[in-house]
Design a protein around this motif. Structure first.
Motif, PDB file in Angstrom:
ATOM      1  N   GLY A  66      70.276  39.694  56.410  1.00 17.53           N
ATOM      2  CA  GLY A  66      69.142  39.602  57.310  1.00 17.53           C
ATOM      3  C   GLY A  66      67.828  39.960  56.636  1.00 17.53           C
ATOM      4  O   GLY A  66      66.757  39.776  57.207  1.00 17.53           O
ATOM      5  N   ASN A  67      67.893  40.472  55.416  1.00 15.83           N
ATOM      6  CA  ASN A  67      66.685  40.809  54.660  1.00 15.83           C
ATOM      7  C   ASN A  67      66.074  39.543  54.063  1.00 15.83           C
ATOM      8  O   ASN A  67      66.769  38.575  53.795  1.00 15.83           O
ATOM      9  N   THR A  68      64.781  39.587  53.837  1.00 13.87           N
ATOM     10  CA  THR A  68      64.105  38.478  53.162  1.00 13.87           C
ATOM     11  C   THR A  68      64.134  38.739  51.664  1.00 13.87           C
ATOM     12  O   THR A  68      63.737  39.812  51.208  1.00 13.87           O
ATOM     13  N   LEU A  69      64.637  37.787  50.915  1.00 12.70           N
ATOM     14  CA  LEU A  69      64.631  37.854  49.456  1.00 12.70           C
ATOM     15  C   LEU A  69      63.550  36.907  48.964  1.00 12.70           C
ATOM     16  O   LEU A  69      63.538  35.723  49.318  1.00 12.70           O
ATOM     17  N   THR A  70      62.643  37.437  48.179  1.00 11.11           N
ATOM     18  CA  THR A  70      61.531  36.644  47.661  1.00 11.11           C
ATOM     19  C   THR A  70      61.638  36.582  46.151  1.00 11.11           C
ATOM     20  O   THR A  70      61.843  37.608  45.502  1.00 11.11           O
ATOM     21  N   PHE A  71      61.550  35.373  45.596  1.00 10.62           N
ATOM     22  CA  PHE A  71      61.534  35.254  44.151  1.00 10.62           C
ATOM     23  C   PHE A  71      60.156  34.791  43.715  1.00 10.62           C
ATOM     24  O   PHE A  71      59.505  33.994  44.380  1.00 10.62           O
ATOM     25  N   HIS A  72      59.714  35.356  42.606  1.00 11.99           N
ATOM     26  CA  HIS A  72      58.380  35.117  42.066  1.00 11.99           C
ATOM     27  C   HIS A  72      58.532  34.390  40.728  1.00 11.99           C
ATOM     28  O   HIS A  72      59.364  34.781  39.910  1.00 11.99           O
ATOM     29  N   PHE A  73      57.706  33.373  40.508  1.00 15.85           N
ATOM     30  CA  PHE A  73      57.847  32.538  39.324  1.00 15.85           C
ATOM     31  C   PHE A  73      56.494  32.039  38.871  1.00 15.85           C
ATOM     32  O   PHE A  73      55.511  32.063  39.623  1.00 15.85           O
ATOM     33  N   CYS A  74      56.433  31.578  37.633  1.00 15.79           N
ATOM     34  CA  CYS A  74      55.209  30.989  37.097  1.00 15.79           C
ATOM     35  C   CYS A  74      55.038  29.601  37.708  1.00 15.79           C
ATOM     36  O   CYS A  74      55.936  28.761  37.583  1.00 15.79           O
ATOM     37  N   PRO A  75      53.896  29.337  38.366  1.00 18.84           N
ATOM     38  CA  PRO A  75      53.705  28.021  38.963  1.00 18.84           C
ATOM     39  C   PRO A  75      53.463  26.919  37.935  1.00 18.84           C
ATOM     40  O   PRO A  75      53.613  25.734  38.252  1.00 18.84           O
ATOM     41  N   SER A  76      53.126  27.277  36.710  1.00 21.46           N
ATOM     42  CA  SER A  76      52.879  26.269  35.672  1.00 21.46           C
ATOM     43  C   SER A  76      54.152  25.771  35.020  1.00 21.46           C
ATOM     44  O   SER A  76      54.332  24.571  34.830  1.00 21.46           O
ATOM     45  N   CYS A  77      55.068  26.699  34.658  1.00 25.30           N
ATOM     46  CA  CYS A  77      56.276  26.289  33.930  1.00 25.30           C
ATOM     47  C   CYS A  77      57.570  26.526  34.704  1.00 25.30           C
ATOM     48  O   CYS A  77      58.624  26.061  34.284  1.00 25.30           O
ATOM     49  N   GLY A  78      57.506  27.269  35.808  1.00 30.20           N
ATOM     50  CA  GLY A  78      58.691  27.500  36.631  1.00 30.20           C
ATOM     51  C   GLY A  78      59.550  28.678  36.219  1.00 30.20           C
ATOM     52  O   GLY A  78      60.563  28.961  36.856  1.00 30.20           O
ATOM     53  N   THR A  79      59.189  29.399  35.157  1.00 28.71           N
ATOM     54  CA  THR A  79      59.990  30.539  34.711  1.00 28.71           C
ATOM     55  C   THR A  79      60.126  31.562  35.828  1.00 28.71           C
ATOM     56  O   THR A  79      59.132  31.978  36.429  1.00 28.71           O
TER      57      THR A  79
END
Length: 142
Positions: A66-79
């Motif tokens: 039920g928790n929100t999992l957020t992933f953060h990435f580089c918008p230029s290369c997708g890393t």
């Protein structure tokens, strides 16, 4: 200990000023989707120990908990840079690929093995969890 690294294009940089609270290989379906079918490899750090420069994009989903999992990435290369749970905002789960090749980190446990495909192979020396393990213990206050 300290760690540093950058994304594939160099637009996002990361510095970590503390030791990981734990390291994990994750086979949940969401991790398989962002890791091209395999697991993600992650080091869990106290959020205040992680410094990031550069622009990040993010996306999230609701986990089985039920928790929100957020992933953060580089918008230029997708890393993939790090993930974070709404239940554990004091922690950042940094992807091994974001850290320098000489980080020396390796998974200490394998999680969400119930979601792994039949062809997945697990290191028999590592602790395994069929789903989500308990959160890592808090680091000692110095």
């Amino acid at each position: 200990m300290s760690y540093s690294g950058e994304c594939a294009c160099g637009s996002v940089r990361l510095k970590v000023s503390g030791d990981p609270l734990g390291t994990r290989q994750c086979w949940c379906r969401q991790c398989q989707k962002i890791a091209a079918g395999g697991p993600t490899h992650n080091a869990i750090f106290k959020a205040e120990d992680v410094e990031i420069t550069g622009v990040l994009a993010e996306n999230g989903w609701t986990a089985a908990s039920g928790n929100t999992l957020t992933f953060h990435f580089c918008p230029s290369c997708g890393t993939q840079v790090f993930g974070q749970s709404s239940a554990r905002m004091h922690l950042k789960t940094v992807r091994f690929g974001m850290l320098g090749a000489d980080s020396g980190l390796a998974p200490q446990m394998i999680i969400w093995t119930d979601d792994a495909p039949a062809w997945a192979q697990f290191d028999p020396a590592l602790e395994r969890w069929p789903q989500q393990p308990p959160a890592p213990p808090p680091a000692d206050a110095d």
